[in-house]
Design a protein around this motif. Structure first.
Motif, mmCIF file in Angstrom:
data_model
loop_
_atom_site.group_PDB
_atom_site.id
_atom_site.type_symbol
_atom_site.label_atom_id
_atom_site.label_comp_id
_atom_site.label_asym_id
_atom_site.label_seq_id
_atom_site.Cartn_x
_atom_site.Cartn_y
_atom_site.Cartn_z
ATOM 1 N N UNK A 1 0.782 -1.462 0.063
ATOM 2 C CA UNK A 1 -0.200 -0.167 0.011
ATOM 3 C C UNK A 1 0.853 1.404 0.246
ATOM 4 N N UNK A 2 0.222 2.563 -0.337
ATOM 5 C CA UNK A 2 1.223 3.553 -0.722
ATOM 6 C C UNK A 2 1.576 4.145 0.893
ATOM 7 N N UNK A 3 0.511 3.680 2.073
ATOM 8 C CA UNK A 3 0.698 4.589 2.995
ATOM 9 C C UNK A 3 1.876 3.427 4.066
ATOM 10 N N UNK A 4 2.123 2.525 3.067
ATOM 11 C CA UNK A 4 3.192 1.066 4.098
ATOM 12 C C UNK A 4 4.679 2.429 3.881
ATOM 13 N N UNK A 5 4.433 2.370 2.130
ATOM 14 C CA UNK A 5 5.367 3.232 1.973
ATOM 15 C C UNK A 5 6.425 4.422 2.342
ATOM 16 N N UNK A 6 5.079 5.603 2.521
ATOM 17 C CA UNK A 6 4.952 6.858 3.259
ATOM 18 C C UNK A 6 4.291 7.038 3.713
ATOM 19 N N UNK A 7 3.860 7.061 5.090
ATOM 20 C CA UNK A 7 3.302 7.550 6.216
ATOM 21 C C UNK A 7 2.477 8.947 5.502
ATOM 22 N N UNK A 8 3.181 9.850 4.608
ATOM 23 C CA UNK A 8 2.491 11.263 4.841
ATOM 24 C C UNK A 8 2.113 11.468 3.349
ATOM 25 N N UNK A 9 1.168 9.412 2.373
ATOM 26 C CA UNK A 9 1.052 10.190 1.171
ATOM 27 C C UNK A 9 -0.253 10.884 1.144
ATOM 28 N N UNK A 10 -0.330 11.048 0.170
ATOM 29 C CA UNK A 10 -1.896 11.682 0.130
ATOM 30 C C UNK A 10 -2.684 12.971 0.935
ATOM 31 N N UNK A 11 -1.606 13.605 2.187
ATOM 32 C CA UNK A 11 -1.540 14.004 2.679
ATOM 33 C C UNK A 11 -1.783 16.282 2.071
ATOM 34 N N UNK A 12 -1.937 15.609 0.881
ATOM 35 C CA UNK A 12 -1.920 17.468 -0.169
ATOM 36 C C UNK A 12 -3.170 17.231 -1.003
ATOM 37 N N UNK A 13 -3.731 16.509 -1.120
ATOM 38 C CA UNK A 13 -4.780 15.736 -1.933
ATOM 39 C C UNK A 13 -6.056 16.356 -1.397
ATOM 40 N N UNK A 14 -6.501 17.221 -2.821
ATOM 41 C CA UNK A 14 -8.076 17.643 -2.641
ATOM 42 C C UNK A 14 -9.090 16.231 -2.072
ATOM 43 N N UNK A 15 -9.411 16.598 -0.956
ATOM 44 C CA UNK A 15 -10.784 15.733 -0.432
ATOM 45 C C UNK A 15 -11.845 15.644 -1.446
#
Length: 168
Positions: A154-168
């Motif tokens: 999963x991308x979150x396991x690669x980098x915990x900060x993944x997706x924090x800037x994506x618009x909701x």
């Protein structure tokens, strides 16, 4: 002086306002000033400032920063990967004609001596960001997604900060 000797008299007073020296006229590109007296122009921004780089150079730098960020998290495992920047994906016209979505990146696993390759497409990423997301963060998210696909994680396991800037 003897009556037969030759000499020159400069009538313009040395100010440059008179006629040009007929003996050694310099070409335009070698003069210190142009005909309007403005002089040669230099760089607007020195090379060490951020504004002097092109968009492509900044994009390449952001991809490198993303790879370095992942290297800090994963160590030497990331050094075997090759990161490539390409303007647009190959076969983009056919993909658009068929109505498919435009990819932001692609990845290819390593085969034999060839390392795994992650290719980021500059124009689609810049177009997708369009001021909604910082381009550097979108690049990092795209690189993380491709690395996660190659590793089967999963991308979150690669980098915990993944997706924090994506618009909701």
């Amino acid at each position: 002086m003897s009556p037969g000797s030759s000499f020159r008299i400069r009538l313009d007073g040395g100010s440059g306002a008179g006629a040009a020296d007929p003996v050694s006229p310099r070409p335009f590109h070698q003069r210190r000033r142009n005909r309007h007296g403005r002089g040669l122009r230099g760089e607007l921004l020195p090379a060490h400032l951020a504004g002097s780089r092109t968009r492509a150079e900044r994009f390449d730098e952001w991809v490198m920063e993303s790879a370095q960020r992942l290297e800090r998290l994963w160590g030497e495992d990331i050094q075997s990967y090759q990161f490539v920047v390409q303007e647009i994906p190959d076969g983009l016209e056919e993909l658009v004609r068929r109505g498919g979505s435009i990819p932001l990146a692609s990845s290819a696993p390593g085969k034999g001596p060839k390392p795994p390759v992650i290719t980021v497409y500059r124009r689609p990423v810049e177009w997708t960001a369009r001021g909604l997301v910082p381009v550097s963060e979108l690049i990092h998210d795209v690189v993380v997604e491709q690395l996660a696909a190659l590793k089967g994680m999963d991308p979150e396991s690669i980098d915990p900060t993944y997706g924090r800037f994506r618009p909701l």
